[in-house]
Design a protein around this motif. Structure first.
Motif, PDB file in Angstrom:
ATOM      1  N   VAL A   1       0.863  -1.183   0.000  1.00 24.41           N
ATOM      2  CA  VAL A   1       0.000   0.000   0.000  1.00 24.41           C
ATOM      3  C   VAL A   1       0.896   1.227   0.000  1.00 24.41           C
ATOM      4  CG1 VAL A   1      -1.756   1.298   1.253  1.00 24.41           C
ATOM      5  CG2 VAL A   1      -1.825  -1.204   1.246  1.00 24.41           C
ATOM      6  N   VAL A   2       0.652   2.139  -0.946  1.00 23.91           N
ATOM      7  CA  VAL A   2       1.427   3.373  -1.042  1.00 23.91           C
ATOM      8  C   VAL A   2       0.502   4.540  -0.751  1.00 23.91           C
ATOM      9  CG1 VAL A   2       2.943   4.780  -2.496  1.00 23.91           C
ATOM     10  CG2 VAL A   2       2.809   2.304  -2.862  1.00 23.91           C
ATOM     11  N   GLY A   3       0.979   5.507   0.011  1.00 22.29           N
ATOM     12  CA  GLY A   3       0.192   6.704   0.285  1.00 22.29           C
ATOM     13  C   GLY A   3       1.063   7.941   0.248  1.00 22.29           C
ATOM     14  N   GLU A   4       0.529   9.023  -0.308  1.00 21.70           N
ATOM     15  CA  GLU A   4       1.255  10.290  -0.398  1.00 21.70           C
ATOM     16  C   GLU A   4       0.666  11.281   0.592  1.00 21.70           C
ATOM     17  OE1 GLU A   4       1.260  11.766  -4.387  1.00 21.70           O
ATOM     18  OE2 GLU A   4       1.694   9.804  -5.268  1.00 21.70           O
ATOM     19  N   VAL A   5       1.505  11.794   1.488  1.00 21.65           N
ATOM     20  CA  VAL A   5       1.028  12.742   2.499  1.00 21.65           C
ATOM     21  C   VAL A   5       2.019  13.895   2.651  1.00 21.65           C
ATOM     22  CG1 VAL A   5      -0.226  10.972   3.803  1.00 21.65           C
ATOM     23  CG2 VAL A   5       2.124  11.511   4.418  1.00 21.65           C
ATOM     24  N   GLY A   6       1.498  15.004   3.113  1.00 26.40           N
ATOM     25  CA  GLY A   6       2.355  16.133   3.459  1.00 26.40           C
ATOM     26  C   GLY A   6       2.700  16.108   4.934  1.00 26.40           C
ATOM     27  N   ARG A   7       1.740  15.661   5.741  1.00 26.36           N
ATOM     28  CA  ARG A   7       1.959  15.588   7.185  1.00 26.36           C
ATOM     29  C   ARG A   7       1.372  14.287   7.724  1.00 26.36           C
ATOM     30  NH1 ARG A   7       0.219  20.728   6.143  1.00 26.36           N
ATOM     31  NH2 ARG A   7       1.651  22.426   6.597  1.00 26.36           N
ATOM     32  N   ALA A   8       2.075  13.714   8.692  1.00 25.71           N
ATOM     33  CA  ALA A   8       1.588  12.519   9.383  1.00 25.71           C
ATOM     34  C   ALA A   8       2.133  12.553  10.799  1.00 25.71           C
ATOM     35  CB  ALA A   8       2.032  11.252   8.656  1.00 25.71           C
ATOM     36  N   ALA A   9       1.241  12.590  11.764  1.00 25.91           N
ATOM     37  CA  ALA A   9       1.650  12.646  13.169  1.00 25.91           C
ATOM     38  C   ALA A   9       2.288  11.325  13.584  1.00 25.91           C
ATOM     39  CB  ALA A   9       0.447  12.949  14.055  1.00 25.91           C
ATOM     40  N   MET A  10       3.074  11.388  14.639  1.00 26.87           N
ATOM     41  CA  MET A  10       3.733  10.194  15.164  1.00 26.87           C
ATOM     42  C   MET A  10       2.715   9.105  15.482  1.00 26.87           C
ATOM     43  SD  MET A  10       6.615   8.803  15.965  1.00 26.87           S
ATOM     44  CE  MET A  10       7.421   7.621  17.033  1.00 26.87           C
ATOM     45  N   ALA A  11       1.588   9.491  16.062  1.00 24.63           N
ATOM     46  CA  ALA A  11       0.568   8.507  16.416  1.00 24.63           C
ATOM     47  C   ALA A  11       0.029   7.808  15.174  1.00 24.63           C
ATOM     48  CB  ALA A  11      -0.575   9.184  17.168  1.00 24.63           C
ATOM     49  N   ALA A  12      -0.132   8.546  14.075  1.00 21.96           N
ATOM     50  CA  ALA A  12      -0.639   7.957  12.835  1.00 21.96           C
ATOM     51  C   ALA A  12       0.359   6.960  12.253  1.00 21.96           C
ATOM     52  CB  ALA A  12      -0.951   9.051  11.819  1.00 21.96           C
ATOM     53  N   THR A  13       1.645   7.299  12.299  1.00 24.63           N
ATOM     54  CA  THR A  13       2.653   6.366  11.774  1.00 24.63           C
ATOM     55  C   THR A  13       2.768   5.137  12.666  1.00 24.63           C
ATOM     56  OG1 THR A  13       4.504   7.472  12.911  1.00 24.63           O
ATOM     57  CG2 THR A  13       3.940   8.244  10.685  1.00 24.63           C
ATOM     58  N   ARG A  14       2.558   5.304  13.963  1.00 25.36           N
ATOM     59  CA  ARG A  14       2.589   4.144  14.864  1.00 25.36           C
ATOM     60  C   ARG A  14       1.432   3.199  14.558  1.00 25.36           C
ATOM     61  NH1 ARG A  14       2.792   6.730  19.374  1.00 25.36           N
ATOM     62  NH2 ARG A  14       5.056   6.760  19.533  1.00 25.36           N
ATOM     63  N   ARG A  15       0.251   3.772  14.304  1.00 25.72           N
ATOM     64  CA  ARG A  15      -0.899   2.932  13.935  1.00 25.72           C
ATOM     65  C   ARG A  15      -0.639   2.193  12.623  1.00 25.72           C
ATOM     66  NH1 ARG A  15      -3.957   7.437  15.506  1.00 25.72           N
ATOM     67  NH2 ARG A  15      -4.334   7.942  13.317  1.00 25.72           N
ATOM     68  N   LEU A  16      -0.023   2.884  11.666  1.00 29.30           N
ATOM     69  CA  LEU A  16       0.289   2.251  10.384  1.00 29.30           C
ATOM     70  C   LEU A  16       1.286   1.101  10.554  1.00 29.30           C
ATOM     71  CD1 LEU A  16       0.566   5.070   7.686  1.00 29.30           C
ATOM     72  CD2 LEU A  16      -0.827   2.996   7.579  1.00 29.30           C
ATOM     73  N   GLN A  17       2.283   1.322  11.373  1.00 26.64           N
ATOM     74  CA  GLN A  17       3.267   0.268  11.618  1.00 26.64           C
ATOM     75  C   GLN A  17       2.606  -0.951  12.249  1.00 26.64           C
ATOM     76  OE1 GLN A  17       6.291  -0.454  10.766  1.00 26.64           O
ATOM     77  NE2 GLN A  17       6.487  -2.234  12.102  1.00 26.64           N
ATOM     78  N   LEU A  18       1.752  -0.727  13.220  1.00 24.26           N
ATOM     79  CA  LEU A  18       1.059  -1.842  13.879  1.00 24.26           C
ATOM     80  C   LEU A  18       0.119  -2.548  12.905  1.00 24.26           C
ATOM     81  CD1 LEU A  18       0.249  -0.210  17.342  1.00 24.26           C
ATOM     82  CD2 LEU A  18       1.970  -1.969  16.849  1.00 24.26           C
ATOM     83  N   ALA A  19      -0.575  -1.774  12.059  1.00 23.62           N
ATOM     84  CA  ALA A  19      -1.477  -2.365  11.073  1.00 23.62           C
ATOM     85  C   ALA A  19      -0.705  -3.190  10.049  1.00 23.62           C
ATOM     86  CB  ALA A  19      -2.283  -1.275  10.372  1.00 23.62           C
ATOM     87  N   ALA A  20       0.470  -2.702   9.644  1.00 16.34           N
ATOM     88  CA  ALA A  20       1.298  -3.438   8.689  1.00 16.34           C
ATOM     89  C   ALA A  20       1.769  -4.758   9.288  1.00 16.34           C
ATOM     90  CB  ALA A  20       2.494  -2.583   8.267  1.00 16.34           C
ATOM     91  N   GLU A  21       2.147  -4.738  10.562  1.00 19.78           N
ATOM     92  CA  GLU A  21       2.547  -5.978  11.234  1.00 19.78           C
ATOM     93  C   GLU A  21       1.374  -6.948  11.319  1.00 19.78           C
ATOM     94  OE1 GLU A  21       4.080  -4.866  15.023  1.00 19.78           O
ATOM     95  OE2 GLU A  21       5.837  -3.834  14.206  1.00 19.78           O
ATOM     96  N   GLU A  22       0.202  -6.406  11.628  1.00 15.63           N
ATOM     97  CA  GLU A  22      -0.988  -7.248  11.778  1.00 15.63           C
ATOM     98  C   GLU A  22      -1.405  -7.862  10.443  1.00 15.63           C
ATOM     99  OE1 GLU A  22      -5.694  -6.390  12.576  1.00 15.63           O
ATOM    100  OE2 GLU A  22      -4.250  -5.323  13.826  1.00 15.63           O
TER     101      GLU A  22
END
Length: 203
Positions: A89-110
């Motif tokens: 999954v690829v996504g283009e963003v200008g801003r991403a909070a630390m909490a959002a990247t942590r959720r993404l990392q956990l979702a990717a692991e899951e």
């Protein structure tokens, strides 16, 4: 895992190089799974499908998700990687909070799916990779001069690829040739080191 990349500068050439870098990475994940599909979430329609195909990411493997803002891109990415049926999954963003990247990392692991985030430049003096992130790797991509040819013409494109951060490892940088249609990047060799040149010198 979550991996991030950004252009080394706001210049259009660097932006295109970073986009193609992630396209090649997504294509490699897609080729590793038969029928593997990639979702690419965007907020603006500026992707050039023939260019992505030249980097190995062909239209038959690509699904576009058009979003209104960064928050929607992050939501699409999180749901898509958690689903577990996609190659990447690829996504283009200008801003991403630390909490959002942590959720993404956990979702990717899951979900067992690669999450690839393209951090876009929003201001000329604001490095997209400056804010903290839970990404496992963070990459900075810049254009480099093409390899000189032995005859008039333009050589294969080259990039300066910097691994700005990796979890548990040191940063590093390479001079790479841009990907081919099989999504393969190669360490750049100077003309004198290329096989055809070596054969000529031996002769």
């Amino acid at each position: 895992a979550l991996h991030e990349a950004a252009a080394a500068s706001p210049a259009p050439g660097d932006d295109a190089a970073a986009t193609l870098f992630l396209a090649a990475a997504a294509a490699r994940f897609a080729r590793a799974s038969p029928g593997g599909q990639v979702i690419w979430a965007v907020t603006r329609r500026d992707l050039f499908a023939p260019g992505l195909a030249l980097a190995g990411l062909t239209p038959d493997r690509l699904i576009y998700a058009e979003c209104r803002n960064d928050d929607e891109v992050l939501a699409v990415m999180e749901e898509a990687v958690r689903h577990g049926s996609l190659a990447a999954v690829v996504g283009e963003v200008g801003r991403a909070a630390m909490a959002a990247t942590r959720r993404l990392q956990l979702a990717a692991e899951e979900g067992g799916t690669a999450a690839l985030m393209l951090r876009r430049w929003r201001k000329a003096d604001a490095d997209p990779l400056a804010p903290p992130s839970a990404a496992v790797t963070r990459w900075r991509i810049a254009c480099a001069p093409s390899v000189p040819l032995g005859f008039p013409g333009i050589g294969r494109a080259r990039w300066r690829v910097e691994l700005a951060r990796q979890r548990g490892g040191a940063p590093y940088s390479w001079l790479l040739e841009a990907p081919d249609a099989e999504a393969r990047l190669a360490l750049s060799a100077e003309p004198a080191d290329r096989p055809d040149q070596a054969e000529r010198q031996a002769a």
